[in-house]
Design an enzyme around this catalytic site. Structure first.
Site, PDB file in Angstrom:
ATOM      1  N   THR A  54     -11.083  -7.773  35.495  1.00  0.00           N
ATOM      2  CA  THR A  54     -11.735  -8.937  36.068  1.00  0.00           C
ATOM      3  C   THR A  54     -11.283  -9.151  37.466  1.00  0.00           C
ATOM      4  OG1 THR A  54     -11.810 -10.056  34.035  1.00  0.00           O
ATOM      5  CG2 THR A  54     -12.014 -11.374  35.989  1.00  0.00           C
ATOM      6  N   GLU A  87      -1.035 -12.599  35.440  1.00  0.00           N
ATOM      7  CA  GLU A  87      -0.530 -13.956  35.233  1.00  0.00           C
ATOM      8  C   GLU A  87       0.636 -13.990  34.261  1.00  0.00           C
ATOM      9  OE1 GLU A  87      -4.094 -15.944  34.029  1.00  0.00           O
ATOM     10  OE2 GLU A  87      -4.649 -16.445  36.080  1.00  0.00           O
TER      11      GLU A  87
END
Lengths: 387, 387
Positions: free
Chosen positions: B179, B259
């Site tokens: 992504t 993340e």
């Protein structure tokens, strides 16, 4: 009352010392008949424990006399020695009960890759046989717990007969059966083919529609024992209905006790062109870490729902992106693939249950898959489990 | 140096005020030619943003003059109005550059479901055009960051020509492209068909083999611009090789900045009967929350690897459960589907990179998929992102 609620069953749960915690860890369920009808469904994982390999053979003839279960070790990836351990466990049970080892289902749960301490397990089997009691259901339900915080039991009552059940499972909990062990009992008079068909139908719409963490187990086993002790003959539809209720109760209890969860989340997909399409879309959403982390944060982030819906191929589920509606706890937060009601209207903090409804506007079929949120406690429990 | 390292390109990154943080949020990359060859690959998600719908049309003729990118909003699930916003953005760029809007790729990244503030974005486009510079690559790479902590850039040098690249992406990072947004530039002389074929081949073995969190984006776009300014004619194999290196660098940088991650994990599957089988097995492992949580806990829990391998159907990957070998950081912790070397020999705490090698012992093909661990910081970032 659980598995010993229907007539014709005894059970026990004892401490064999398999768990460092010294909590009970060996359970035994015995069908005293007059019938000894049995059926079982197993994980579809290609890596399975010795107990699954063994028990698939046991159930092939539709006859089961007893189920012996242990927590404190899964006996998976343990080689031929692990299979011999399972075989010896069944033989010990059979010898003490006076039945054939080939009619004893074995279930084990716990860490993968380590041998069971047979010097503790076999004496535990002896203790369990000695402790067998027509009130022993709750003890058995307690002895199969691992990271479960509460035992999971159910009792579904029908006219003159009933279904009892117990289950364990809190992690590695995903479709193709929720990762878990479950034993169901009934005093209905049924034959093996009916028991098998009813169990498959009931698990397909209950345990198979729980997806806690997307991780399929190597040990999942759901066993049904029918004693016929009620004398009431029951047909396929009736049995399926009662088993579906019992399995639904237990599946819901598994989600409610999932590792670290703070929200139980029902993802209901409606307006699908087929039930399979609805299940596929619901599963795609329940597998999303981003969606599940948002739920933990009480954030009604419908964009993370639509992005998951969009991953389902058109061959599997028909829909148009600009026709998708999403409601969270009854608030229509997305209409026609775009923002609907204001997100501030959704209060996720008020209750543990969250209800997501996705309308594909492409048909009249629906399905619901249950999951839970992704939390700090899940990370904590699963980063420290085996060490 | 990144996208402006090859000859024939200018770029800029400016503050338009789309982000509350007042960091730069609009980037522009312009191909000054002499060639204006372009190619792009997009997410396979069925729910896509207006920029993807727009840009698919732009790239259809193999000509791209510029790419305008914004962070601070994905412009996904925003209806016809959102598409008009993308169209207006491309028109503003085209007007200022003196080209056709139909040759301007638009990329947007950020939260799904909200309109972009056009009263800020269009003046931002004006500023970006004014700031265009042959040294502007790093500014552009910074302006596309969202939860990224560092810009991701690369420069691959060949004899007389080179490939530059930038990318963003830290979450919702999964196959069928990671992504993210990425722009690649080259001063090689290539035609549109070669550019397209080389880009597809390069992304298939790089970005497509990153799976950070299993969540496919609605906005993934990788755009290649070829200026021909080097005057060096380059064939398909040469271009594919350089693009694969550039995309590999960027894909690796995406994983390194995922993340909340504390470990970058390479899952290499060898001994497969086909490359597709190796990829499927590696993906099954990189999707496991239990495996990824174990890695976070520095726990070499190979049982969670085997249980994931076992979920891959036999039609997809041939293997026997008792033939599976697993090594972690070079320690053969599982042999023949059972325990191998002692788990205490695996030191996961010593370094950020983890290398898992799974031997299916069923053939001679292999593949590697990169992922990262599942951590408290991931939960924290993703439970609080939009609120």
């Amino acid at each position: 009352m659980s598995i010993t609620a229907p007539a014709g069953f005894r059970a026990a749960g004892v401490i064999a010392g398999l768990k460092a915690s010294r909590k009970s860890d060996v359970a035994l369920v015995v069908n005293d008949g007059p019938l000894h009808v049995g059926a079982a469904v197993f994980t579809t994982n290609r890596v399975v424990g010795a107990p699954v390999t063994w028990s698939r053979q046991v159930v092939a003839d539709g006859v089961i006399n007893a189920v012996v279960l242990n927590s404190g070790g899964a006996n998976v990836c343990t080689g031929p020695e692990g299979f011999a351990d399972t075989h010896h466990t069944a033989e010990r049970v059979a010898e003490l009960l006076g039945c054939s080892a080939g009619d004893v289902v074995v279930c084990s749960t716990g860490l993968i890759g380590e041998r069971l301490p047979m010097d503790k397990l076999l004496p535990g089997v002896d203790s369990a046989v000695a402790a067998l009691h027509t009130d022993g259901g709750d003890d058995a339900a307690t002895a199969i717990m691992t990271t479960d915080t509460v035992p999971k039991i159910t009792h579904v009552i029908r006219a003159g007969w009933s279904v009892g059940g117990m289950a364990k499972g809190a992690g590695m909990l995903a479709p193709a059966m929720a990762t878990m062990l479950s034993v169901l009992t009934t005093d209905a008079v049924v034959d093996a083919a009916t028991a098998d068909a009813a169990l498959r139908a009931a698990t397909a719409t209950t345990f198979d529609r729980v997806d806690s963490d997307g991780c399929m187990s190597t040990s999942d086993t759901v066993t049904l024992l029918a004693s016929g002790a009620s004398g009431v003959e029951v047909g396929l539809a009736e049995l399926t209905d009662a088993l579906t209720q019992a399995c639904g109760d237990l599946a819901r209890a598994l989600v409610a006790d999932a590792e670290g969860a703070s929200h139980d989340i029902a993802v209901k997909v409606v307006g699908a062109h087929s039930e399979a399409a609805a299940v596929a879309v619901a599963r795609a959403v329940t597998r999303s870490n981003l969606f599940k982390a948002a739920m933990f944060g009480n954030d009604p982030n419908w964009g993370r729902i639509l992005s998951q819906v969009g991953t389902v191929p058109i061959e599997v589920a028909e829909f148009e992106a600009d026709q998708l509606d999403v409601a969270i706890n009854g608030v229509q937060i997305c209409r026609g693939g775009a923002a609907g009601a204001d997100r501030s209207l959704v209060d996720l903090a008020a209750q543990r249950e969250v209800h997501v409804e996705i309308d594909l506007n492409a048909g009249s079929h629906e399905a619901t898959v249950w999951t839970n949120d992704l939390t700090h406690d899940y990370i904590h429990e699963n980063s420290a489990y085996s060490t």
